[in-house]
Design a protein around this motif. Structure first.
Motif, PDB file in Angstrom:
ATOM      1  N   ASN A 122     -15.993 -42.476 -56.003  1.00  0.00           N
ATOM      2  CA  ASN A 122     -14.801 -41.819 -56.518  1.00  0.00           C
ATOM      3  C   ASN A 122     -15.193 -40.974 -57.728  1.00  0.00           C
ATOM      4  O   ASN A 122     -15.412 -41.491 -58.819  1.00  0.00           O
ATOM      5  CB  ASN A 122     -13.769 -42.889 -56.907  1.00  0.00           C
ATOM      6  CG  ASN A 122     -12.440 -42.315 -57.345  1.00  0.00           C
ATOM      7  OD1 ASN A 122     -12.380 -41.276 -57.984  1.00  0.00           O
ATOM      8  ND2 ASN A 122     -11.370 -43.024 -57.017  1.00  0.00           N
ATOM      9  N   GLU A 213     -11.946 -51.457 -47.627  1.00  0.00           N
ATOM     10  CA  GLU A 213     -11.916 -50.004 -47.750  1.00  0.00           C
ATOM     11  C   GLU A 213     -10.564 -49.531 -48.261  1.00  0.00           C
ATOM     12  O   GLU A 213     -10.477 -48.503 -48.944  1.00  0.00           O
ATOM     13  CB  GLU A 213     -12.242 -49.352 -46.410  1.00  0.00           C
ATOM     14  CG  GLU A 213     -11.249 -49.609 -45.301  1.00  0.00           C
ATOM     15  CD  GLU A 213     -11.640 -48.909 -44.011  1.00  0.00           C
ATOM     16  OE1 GLU A 213     -10.768 -48.246 -43.428  1.00  0.00           O
ATOM     17  OE2 GLU A 213     -12.801 -49.038 -43.591  1.00  0.00           O
ATOM     18  N   GLU A 214      -9.505 -50.297 -47.966  1.00  0.00           N
ATOM     19  CA  GLU A 214      -8.185 -49.904 -48.444  1.00  0.00           C
ATOM     20  C   GLU A 214      -8.135 -49.866 -49.976  1.00  0.00           C
ATOM     21  O   GLU A 214      -7.525 -48.978 -50.571  1.00  0.00           O
ATOM     22  CB  GLU A 214      -7.118 -50.864 -47.915  1.00  0.00           C
ATOM     23  CG  GLU A 214      -6.770 -50.686 -46.442  1.00  0.00           C
ATOM     24  CD  GLU A 214      -7.830 -51.248 -45.522  1.00  0.00           C
ATOM     25  OE1 GLU A 214      -8.635 -52.079 -45.992  1.00  0.00           O
ATOM     26  OE2 GLU A 214      -7.870 -50.843 -44.345  1.00  0.00           O
ATOM     27  N   LEU A 217      -9.800 -46.765 -51.111  1.00  0.00           N
ATOM     28  CA  LEU A 217      -8.934 -45.620 -50.844  1.00  0.00           C
ATOM     29  C   LEU A 217      -7.784 -45.544 -51.849  1.00  0.00           C
ATOM     30  O   LEU A 217      -7.251 -44.467 -52.114  1.00  0.00           O
ATOM     31  CB  LEU A 217      -8.385 -45.696 -49.417  1.00  0.00           C
ATOM     32  CG  LEU A 217      -9.417 -45.507 -48.296  1.00  0.00           C
ATOM     33  CD1 LEU A 217      -8.803 -45.838 -46.944  1.00  0.00           C
ATOM     34  CD2 LEU A 217      -9.977 -44.095 -48.291  1.00  0.00           C
ATOM     35  N   MET A 230     -14.951 -43.544 -42.749  1.00  0.00           N
ATOM     36  CA  MET A 230     -14.242 -43.375 -44.016  1.00  0.00           C
ATOM     37  C   MET A 230     -13.935 -41.908 -44.316  1.00  0.00           C
ATOM     38  O   MET A 230     -12.964 -41.601 -45.023  1.00  0.00           O
ATOM     39  CB  MET A 230     -15.085 -43.945 -45.161  1.00  0.00           C
ATOM     40  CG  MET A 230     -15.175 -45.447 -45.208  1.00  0.00           C
ATOM     41  SD  MET A 230     -13.622 -46.191 -45.740  1.00  0.00           S
ATOM     42  CE  MET A 230     -13.547 -45.632 -47.447  1.00  0.00           C
ATOM     43  N   LYS A 233     -10.466 -40.484 -43.592  1.00  0.00           N
ATOM     44  CA  LYS A 233      -9.485 -41.170 -44.445  1.00  0.00           C
ATOM     45  C   LYS A 233      -9.555 -40.648 -45.877  1.00  0.00           C
ATOM     46  O   LYS A 233      -8.524 -40.455 -46.527  1.00  0.00           O
ATOM     47  CB  LYS A 233      -9.740 -42.679 -44.417  1.00  0.00           C
ATOM     48  CG  LYS A 233      -9.612 -43.302 -43.032  1.00  0.00           C
ATOM     49  CD  LYS A 233      -9.956 -44.780 -43.047  1.00  0.00           C
ATOM     50  CE  LYS A 233      -9.891 -45.370 -41.648  1.00  0.00           C
ATOM     51  NZ  LYS A 233     -10.212 -46.821 -41.640  1.00  0.00           N
ATOM     52  N   LEU A 234     -10.771 -40.416 -46.372  1.00  0.00           N
ATOM     53  CA  LEU A 234     -10.928 -39.919 -47.737  1.00  0.00           C
ATOM     54  C   LEU A 234     -10.418 -38.496 -47.891  1.00  0.00           C
ATOM     55  O   LEU A 234      -9.949 -38.106 -48.969  1.00  0.00           O
ATOM     56  CB  LEU A 234     -12.401 -39.999 -48.151  1.00  0.00           C
ATOM     57  CG  LEU A 234     -12.891 -41.397 -48.531  1.00  0.00           C
ATOM     58  CD1 LEU A 234     -14.405 -41.444 -48.562  1.00  0.00           C
ATOM     59  CD2 LEU A 234     -12.314 -41.805 -49.886  1.00  0.00           C
ATOM     60  N   GLN A 237      -7.018 -38.321 -49.302  1.00  0.00           N
ATOM     61  CA  GLN A 237      -6.747 -38.906 -50.616  1.00  0.00           C
ATOM     62  C   GLN A 237      -6.662 -37.823 -51.698  1.00  0.00           C
ATOM     63  O   GLN A 237      -7.202 -36.725 -51.537  1.00  0.00           O
ATOM     64  CB  GLN A 237      -7.821 -39.920 -50.990  1.00  0.00           C
ATOM     65  CG  GLN A 237      -7.998 -41.041 -49.974  1.00  0.00           C
ATOM     66  CD  GLN A 237      -6.708 -41.770 -49.670  1.00  0.00           C
ATOM     67  OE1 GLN A 237      -6.004 -42.210 -50.570  1.00  0.00           O
ATOM     68  NE2 GLN A 237      -6.396 -41.910 -48.380  1.00  0.00           N
TER      69      GLN A 237
END
Length: 397
Positions: A122, A213-214, A217, A230, A233-234, A237
């Motif tokens: 991140n 992983e949640e 995220l 991933m 999904k990323l 975000q």
């Protein structure tokens, strides 16, 4: 054209086989039907016995079973088929080709997709603390130092690995074996094991935890060890993120453990329908099949076709992953069963939990691992010896 009944030995239930491969094959080969044999083998040795018994035309399996079939010389050399077909070795991920050759340099298996773990991070959390981002080929010690810098920040440093998982990964990266085959016992490298244990025992819960992983995220972790599924999904975000290769041994940064081939496909030497089996395998490996196979992958696996490997995730550059050599050394050694590995890992988890609760040293923890490990190994050897005495004379020969 008459129908060909192809016998397929795999780990898949019928419904799963058809979803991943069967429906794709039947679209291209309408005159083929399948006799599906779902593996019930608990060990690679049992899988090899199954292949000997059922004589399938195609085997779809994973690394440990494939290695046993290779060791026993049960799989056909695919090179002659490739010379007369459309597949070329140079079109595929070199590490797949290298890793699926036997000791005689014969290509005995192919895999259409490669699975990859990476360290996702991140950027927003790193920027807030003015910490430099992780980079490719960092050692475990370097990654863990980054994770420690997030203590007290409200975000976990690294998720996706438990302390036991980190210990296992350090042991794998360093290639630490424990089997003394000559004396039929366990032998631990005191210096390396103690250092690895000390590294793990120093970790605090907000520095490294299994986590999901949640949670990553949701921005609750600075780093996460996960697979490439991933990425989509990323991309949804709000925070900025990046991905680098998983940690390595600081003394062997060109080697990686977290790239693997989930479905390895081979043609047994005793297969009856080798030619049609090859035609099907060739199609599964073709450019035409890639989109279907990737669409059905729940891990975000990548095609092993070189011209596809950096295309699947658009702007995400995965080239650093393909530049490393896959470390083929087996975890703990070549002469242990999967059952022993599972028991050994469970035992290490218990020892680490007890050590954390009672403030035990790395040295004391290693002595406990050695003692308990010896008991597990002795039980395995006794079981193997008992099974050996129950074999018939024909089986021994």
């Amino acid at each position: 054209m008459p129908e060909t009944v192809l016998t397929v030995y795999s780990q898949f239930e019928d419904q799963v086989f058809y979803r991943y491969y069967g429906n794709l094959i039947l679209q291209q080969f309408p005159n083929v039907s399948f006799n599906l044999i779902q593996s019930q083998a608990a060990t690679p040795e049992e899988a090899a016995k199954d292949v000997m018994t059922y004589k399938p035309d195609l085997v779809m399996t994973w690394k440990s079973n494939f290695q046993e079939l290779s060791k026993q010389g049960m799989l056909s050399d695919l090179t002659p088929f490739m010379k007369s077909g459309t597949l070329k070795e140079e079109d595929y991920y070199p590490e797949m080709i290298r890793g699926l050759k036997n000791e005689d340099n014969q290509l005995i298996g192919l895999s259409p997709l490669v699975n990859v773990y990476g360290v996702f991070y991140n950027k927003s959390l790193f920027d807030a603390k003015h910490i430099a981002y992780p980079s490719d080929r960092m050692s475990w010690e370097e990654i863990l130092q980054l994770a420690k810098r997030f203590s007290g920040s409200g975000a976990t440093g690294l998720m996706g690995r438990s302390p036991t998982g980190v210990l296992r990964d350090i042991v794998k990266a360093k290639g630490l074996t424990i089997i003394d085959k000559q004396n039929d016992t366990l032998q631990f490298n005191q210096t390396d094991w103690t250092a690895a244990l000390r590294t793990v025992l120093e970790l605090k819960p907000d520095q490294v935890q299994k986590g999901s992983e949640e949670l990553f995220l949701q921005g609750k972790s600075a780093m996460y060890v996960g697979m490439l599924h991933m990425i989509p999904k990323l991309e949804q975000q709000a925070f900025n993120w990046g991905v680098v290769t998983t940690p390595v041994d600081g003394n062997a940064r060109d080697y990686i453990n977290d790239i693997f081939f989930n479905d390895i496909i081979g043609i047994p030497k005793e297969a009856v329908n080798k030619e049609i089996a090859w035609e099907i395998l060739q199609y599964i490996m073709s450019d035409d099949a890639v989109a279907y196979l990737q669409r059905n992958s729940n891990t975000g696996a990548v095609s092993t076709l070189m011209n596809r490997m950096n295309q699947q995730y658009g702007s995400v550059d995965l080239s650093a992953f393909w530049q490393q050599t896959i470390d083929d050394r087996p975890y703990l050694g070549r002469h242990v069963s999967s059952a022993f590995v599972d028991q050994f890992d469970g035992m290490m988890d218990t020892v680490l939990t007890e050590a954390a609760a009672n403030n035990k040293s790395a040295e004391a923890s290693l002595k406990e691992i050695e003692a308990r490990g010896q008991l597990i190994y002795q039980a395995e050897r006794s079981s193997a010896a008992t099974e050996g005495t129950n074999e018939t004379e024909e089986e021994r020969q």
